[in-house]
Design a protein around this motif. Structure first.
Motif, PDB file in Angstrom:
ATOM      1  N   ASP A  30       0.832  -1.196   0.000  1.00 66.03           N
ATOM      2  CA  ASP A  30       0.000   0.000   0.000  1.00 66.03           C
ATOM      3  C   ASP A  30       0.872   1.254   0.000  1.00 66.03           C
ATOM      4  O   ASP A  30       2.099   1.176  -0.042  1.00 66.03           O
ATOM      5  N   ALA A  31       0.232   2.400   0.044  1.00 65.74           N
ATOM      6  CA  ALA A  31       0.960   3.673   0.012  1.00 65.74           C
ATOM      7  C   ALA A  31       1.929   3.801   1.183  1.00 65.74           C
ATOM      8  O   ALA A  31       3.029   4.332   1.029  1.00 65.74           O
ATOM      9  N   ALA A  32       1.536   3.292   2.337  1.00 68.06           N
ATOM     10  CA  ALA A  32       2.433   3.358   3.497  1.00 68.06           C
ATOM     11  C   ALA A  32       3.706   2.560   3.238  1.00 68.06           C
ATOM     12  O   ALA A  32       4.792   2.962   3.650  1.00 68.06           O
ATOM     13  N   GLY A  33       3.578   1.439   2.534  1.00 66.87           N
ATOM     14  CA  GLY A  33       4.748   0.634   2.192  1.00 66.87           C
ATOM     15  C   GLY A  33       5.696   1.367   1.269  1.00 66.87           C
ATOM     16  O   GLY A  33       6.911   1.193   1.340  1.00 66.87           O
ATOM     17  N   ASN A  34       5.131   2.194   0.382  1.00 67.47           N
ATOM     18  CA  ASN A  34       5.987   3.031  -0.460  1.00 67.47           C
ATOM     19  C   ASN A  34       6.683   4.084   0.387  1.00 67.47           C
ATOM     20  O   ASN A  34       7.873   4.333   0.234  1.00 67.47           O
ATOM     21  N   ALA A  35       5.920   4.688   1.288  1.00 62.85           N
ATOM     22  CA  ALA A  35       6.473   5.760   2.120  1.00 62.85           C
ATOM     23  C   ALA A  35       7.577   5.254   3.043  1.00 62.85           C
ATOM     24  O   ALA A  35       8.548   5.964   3.297  1.00 62.85           O
ATOM     25  N   ASN A  36       7.436   4.019   3.537  1.00 64.07           N
ATOM     26  CA  ASN A  36       8.467   3.503   4.448  1.00 64.07           C
ATOM     27  C   ASN A  36       9.492   2.626   3.723  1.00 64.07           C
ATOM     28  O   ASN A  36      10.224   1.873   4.345  1.00 64.07           O
ATOM     29  N   SER A  67       8.495  -4.098  -7.922  1.00 63.93           N
ATOM     30  CA  SER A  67       7.991  -2.782  -7.559  1.00 63.93           C
ATOM     31  C   SER A  67       8.189  -2.536  -6.061  1.00 63.93           C
ATOM     32  O   SER A  67       9.324  -2.516  -5.589  1.00 63.93           O
ATOM     33  N   GLN A  68       7.113  -2.386  -5.313  1.00 61.54           N
ATOM     34  CA  GLN A  68       7.262  -2.185  -3.871  1.00 61.54           C
ATOM     35  C   GLN A  68       7.990  -3.371  -3.239  1.00 61.54           C
ATOM     36  O   GLN A  68       8.746  -3.206  -2.281  1.00 61.54           O
ATOM     37  N   GLY A  69       7.797  -4.556  -3.793  1.00 65.14           N
ATOM     38  CA  GLY A  69       8.505  -5.736  -3.301  1.00 65.14           C
ATOM     39  C   GLY A  69      10.009  -5.616  -3.462  1.00 65.14           C
ATOM     40  O   GLY A  69      10.775  -6.159  -2.669  1.00 65.14           O
TER      41      GLY A  69
END
Length: 166
Positions: A30-36, A67-69
């Motif tokens: 999610d967006a939080a995962g991108n932010a952190n 990606s985020q992964g």
């Protein structure tokens, strides 16, 4: 492992290494995962890799993410001994070009599609494009790149345990 590259990469690795174990990392993408920067999945990836090594000390760990992964992989390597990682393979990495802590550059495979604005800063002004979801055809080549790095034919201790993040 996500749907874009996880299943095709797992299948390609299993074709090369019939005894490979593939473990997806469960985390909220999610967006939080991108932010952190992958912090929501990094600790889980570390725990999975440590368990694989505890259960089978001779296993070869391959960390992978899309990606985020891919950010999860970077995050995990902040607290996991990179010398225990046989290879890293990432797709559409927003941190493309950043080193993987403790892992020799020769053990890293970074796949960034042309004009994928999330990983190819020069290729596009758009942060997300169709290119960012185009990695499925790259699975076989990525698996062969992993095989070139770690060797083996999939029997005995040469078969990698792969921890992947979506």
């Amino acid at each position: 492992m996500g749907t874009v590259i996880g299943p095709p990469l797992a299948a390609a690795l299993k074709a090369l290494y019939p005894s490979v174990a593939v473990q997806g990392v469960d985390y909220p993408a999610d967006a939080a995962g991108n932010a952190n920067l992958g912090g929501s999945g990094g600790p889980t990836m570390v725990a999975d890799a440590q368990k694989a090594l505890s259960d089978c000390p001779n296993t070869k760990i391959v960390l992978s993410g899309y990606s985020q992964g891919a950010m999860v992989v970077h995050n995990a390597l902040g607290s996991f001994d990179g010398s225990k990682v046989a290879a890293v393979v990432v797709f559409g990495d927003p941190l493309n070009g950043s080193a993987f802590t403790g892992v020799d550059d020769a053990k890293a495979v970074e796949v960034c599609a042309d004009s994928d604005g999330l990983c190819d800063r020069a290729g596009s002004d758009l942060p997300v494009s169709g290119s960012h979801i185009s990695y499925t055809p790259s699975a076989e080549a990525a698996a062969k790149a992993v095989q070139a790095i770690i060797g083996g034919t999939g029997t005995g201790s040469a078969a990698p345990a792969t921890s992947s993040a979506a």
